[in-house]
Design a protein around this motif. Sequence first.
Motif, PDB file in Angstrom:
ATOM      1  N   MET A   1     -30.131  76.744  22.141  1.00 12.32           N
ATOM      2  CA  MET A   1     -29.087  77.513  21.713  1.00 12.32           C
ATOM      3  C   MET A   1     -28.298  76.561  20.834  1.00 12.32           C
ATOM      4  O   MET A   1     -28.152  75.449  21.072  1.00 12.32           O
ATOM      5  CB  MET A   1     -28.309  77.969  23.052  1.00 12.32           C
ATOM      6  N   THR A   2     -27.135  77.226  20.088  1.00 12.57           N
ATOM      7  CA  THR A   2     -26.206  76.584  19.189  1.00 12.57           C
ATOM      8  C   THR A   2     -24.838  76.683  19.903  1.00 12.57           C
ATOM      9  O   THR A   2     -24.616  77.594  20.777  1.00 12.57           O
ATOM     10  CB  THR A   2     -26.033  77.461  17.834  1.00 12.57           C
TER      11      THR A   2
ATOM     12  N   ASP B   1     -22.136  71.931  17.250  1.00 17.00           N
ATOM     13  CA  ASP B   1     -22.696  72.495  16.093  1.00 17.00           C
ATOM     14  C   ASP B   1     -21.872  72.956  14.873  1.00 17.00           C
ATOM     15  O   ASP B   1     -22.096  72.646  13.807  1.00 17.00           O
ATOM     16  CB  ASP B   1     -23.987  73.286  16.302  1.00 17.00           C
ATOM     17  N   LEU B   2     -21.030  73.834  15.259  1.00 13.53           N
ATOM     18  CA  LEU B   2     -19.863  74.329  14.458  1.00 13.53           C
ATOM     19  C   LEU B   2     -18.679  74.175  15.126  1.00 13.53           C
ATOM     20  O   LEU B   2     -18.433  74.629  16.442  1.00 13.53           O
ATOM     21  CB  LEU B   2     -20.218  75.678  13.977  1.00 13.53           C
TER      22      LEU B   2
ATOM     23  N   ARG C   1     -22.429  70.382  11.824  1.00 11.61           N
ATOM     24  CA  ARG C   1     -23.472  69.640  12.016  1.00 11.61           C
ATOM     25  C   ARG C   1     -24.928  70.293  11.765  1.00 11.61           C
ATOM     26  O   ARG C   1     -25.011  71.495  12.261  1.00 11.61           O
ATOM     27  CB  ARG C   1     -23.489  69.072  13.543  1.00 11.61           C
ATOM     28  N   GLU C   2     -25.535  69.927  10.954  1.00 15.25           N
ATOM     29  CA  GLU C   2     -26.814  70.809  10.186  1.00 15.25           C
ATOM     30  C   GLU C   2     -27.755  70.922  11.100  1.00 15.25           C
ATOM     31  O   GLU C   2     -28.863  71.665  10.648  1.00 15.25           O
ATOM     32  CB  GLU C   2     -26.851  70.092   8.844  1.00 15.25           C
TER      33      GLU C   2
ATOM     34  N   ARG D   1     -28.707  72.625  13.638  1.00 17.27           N
ATOM     35  CA  ARG D   1     -29.090  73.948  14.083  1.00 17.27           C
ATOM     36  C   ARG D   1     -28.604  75.070  13.310  1.00 17.27           C
ATOM     37  O   ARG D   1     -29.207  76.223  13.429  1.00 17.27           O
ATOM     38  CB  ARG D   1     -28.737  74.466  15.468  1.00 17.27           C
ATOM     39  N   VAL D   2     -27.665  74.958  12.219  1.00 16.09           N
ATOM     40  CA  VAL D   2     -27.397  75.803  11.357  1.00 16.09           C
ATOM     41  C   VAL D   2     -27.328  75.416   9.950  1.00 16.09           C
ATOM     42  O   VAL D   2     -26.720  74.191   9.837  1.00 16.09           O
ATOM     43  CB  VAL D   2     -25.715  76.212  11.861  1.00 16.09           C
ATOM     44  N   GLU D   3     -27.912  76.084   9.164  1.00 13.45           N
ATOM     45  CA  GLU D   3     -27.871  75.472   7.679  1.00 13.45           C
ATOM     46  C   GLU D   3     -26.567  75.646   6.832  1.00 13.45           C
ATOM     47  O   GLU D   3     -25.773  76.520   7.136  1.00 13.45           O
ATOM     48  CB  GLU D   3     -28.905  76.321   6.863  1.00 13.45           C
ATOM     49  N   LYS D   4     -26.360  74.456   6.204  1.00 11.31           N
ATOM     50  CA  LYS D   4     -25.066  74.469   5.619  1.00 11.31           C
ATOM     51  C   LYS D   4     -24.876  75.780   4.385  1.00 11.31           C
ATOM     52  O   LYS D   4     -24.001  76.447   4.467  1.00 11.31           O
ATOM     53  CB  LYS D   4     -25.105  73.291   4.586  1.00 11.31           C
ATOM     54  N   GLU D   5     -26.056  76.177   3.566  1.00 13.90           N
ATOM     55  CA  GLU D   5     -25.769  77.328   2.965  1.00 13.90           C
ATOM     56  C   GLU D   5     -25.606  78.490   3.589  1.00 13.90           C
ATOM     57  O   GLU D   5     -25.063  79.388   3.059  1.00 13.90           O
ATOM     58  CB  GLU D   5     -27.355  77.590   2.163  1.00 13.90           C
ATOM     59  N   ARG D   6     -25.944  78.622   4.805  1.00 17.54           N
ATOM     60  CA  ARG D   6     -25.762  80.084   5.544  1.00 17.54           C
ATOM     61  C   ARG D   6     -24.202  80.006   5.691  1.00 17.54           C
ATOM     62  O   ARG D   6     -23.345  80.938   5.704  1.00 17.54           O
ATOM     63  CB  ARG D   6     -26.402  80.020   6.964  1.00 17.54           C
ATOM     64  N   VAL D   7     -23.674  78.952   6.236  1.00 13.51           N
ATOM     65  CA  VAL D   7     -22.277  78.909   6.505  1.00 13.51           C
ATOM     66  C   VAL D   7     -21.475  79.076   5.015  1.00 13.51           C
ATOM     67  O   VAL D   7     -20.468  79.806   5.277  1.00 13.51           O
ATOM     68  CB  VAL D   7     -21.754  77.152   6.866  1.00 13.51           C
TER      69      VAL D   7
END
Length: 508
Positions: free
Chosen positions: A194-195, A222-223, A244-245, A247-253
Amino acid sequence: MIADESQKRAPLAAAMCAYRKDGALAFHTPGHKQGAGAHALLRELVTETGLREEVSLMDELDDLHEPRGCLKDAQDLAAALYGADAAFFAVNGTTGAIHAMLLAALSPGDAVLVPRNAHRSVFGGLVLTDARPIYIEPEVDEALGIAHGLSVEAVRDACSRHPEARALFLVSPTYYGVASDVRSIAEIVHEAGMTLLVDEAHGAHLAFFEELPEAAMAAGADLVAQSTHKLLGAMTQASLLLLRETRVEKERVQRAMRLLTTTSPNYLLMASLDIARLQMAEAGAAYLARAVGLARELRREINGVAGLFCFGEERMGGAGAFALDPLKLTVTVTGLGLTGVEAAHILRRAHKIEAELFDARNVLFLLTYADTEASAARLLAALRALAKDAADAGRTAQTAMLIQPPAGRAASRTVEKCASEVLLPAAPPLALMPREAFYRHAVCCPLHDATGRIAAETIAFYPPGIPVICTGEVFTADVCRYMEAMRAAGLKVTGAADATLRTVRVID
């Protein structure tokens, strides 16, 4: 001293200054034309320099939606200082950052683990994402009447029982300055695939002084959403979202931020974020060391006043209360025969002291890097005068409250009503997802007739600040009885359209 020389600059603030000095004649927004048409009251509110630099979307000033110049530089400096892979300036407060965080990490239908005492912005984020909340009960300190964080055990159990969840949303530190064991929780959450999303609205300063609780980004989150304006030097409404990239992509944020952020962000707010970062890079540790020293001395002095109690590290180390930010001073006033509401009112009217918040038992004061010995002394003098006046009125002896350190087990969830205790009921069943409930037609219903109806609003009482019912949940008889009791006790209610609770809003 600054380890990285690049942190000694504020690129966005410098670009705004350069634009002002360049002398271009304004035929663009805003309408006051760099202060030329500003009303006298606005001129008093904002400096001449500020008005000249309150411009928007010039080539030299970059674009928050597609940052490539000074804004990108400013955000990159913030990311480096906080130990993140990326930082995003949020001009809609931490509410906007939390909404973007949830949109970036979740997809429609995803399950997310959420503490029951999360900020109301989270429920807005659930509506936007169409995610399914799975609530976890926070630990509650019965003697203080306040909710703390999530225990490691509660997180481990929730991850085990709900492997389908995509993320855990954590609040640390809480409004009262109590931090969870974020590092251990991050390990558990990541092991479960999980994130970890952290609402660190009250912890933007933690990264800059080693005697404070560990910052969430350093602990493995992660965020992280932070209110840079709460205890640091940014202007109100200016916040950060850190990534923190792994688990989550920068572009999605970035896409989530574009979706939620105004196309006309205020450059004064964004510059204040740049400057607040610079200020912490220059002298954050020294500023915070002074503030922590003041807070510790003030806490010691307050606890020497008969009838007052300001909890400290002695109550930490238990479930959901791993560490304390000493800059949050929660003063319990029941030993004076006063409620938090009464004490806050007296302090404001008689002593010109404005508290951050108050609840039925406590008044909360914030110390920041801006405080001095003089401001701390004035607060202490006002509290001593409050206690003396209460003692002179003969109230203390009948109502003094002895607060013992917490036992090894978590305290039960109770709220004081006169001399009796009313148990906070279990979370009611979820009938509709928050997004579906939001779009359903709602009507007013007398509270005494609400049993069996689906809530169209989220309602909580202070203390302990945990929602009794959330949008989309079903009113039970226990919930209605509890709300009737809390209404009779006169506790502060939040989230209800009818603050008297004579009626509640339900799905039609």
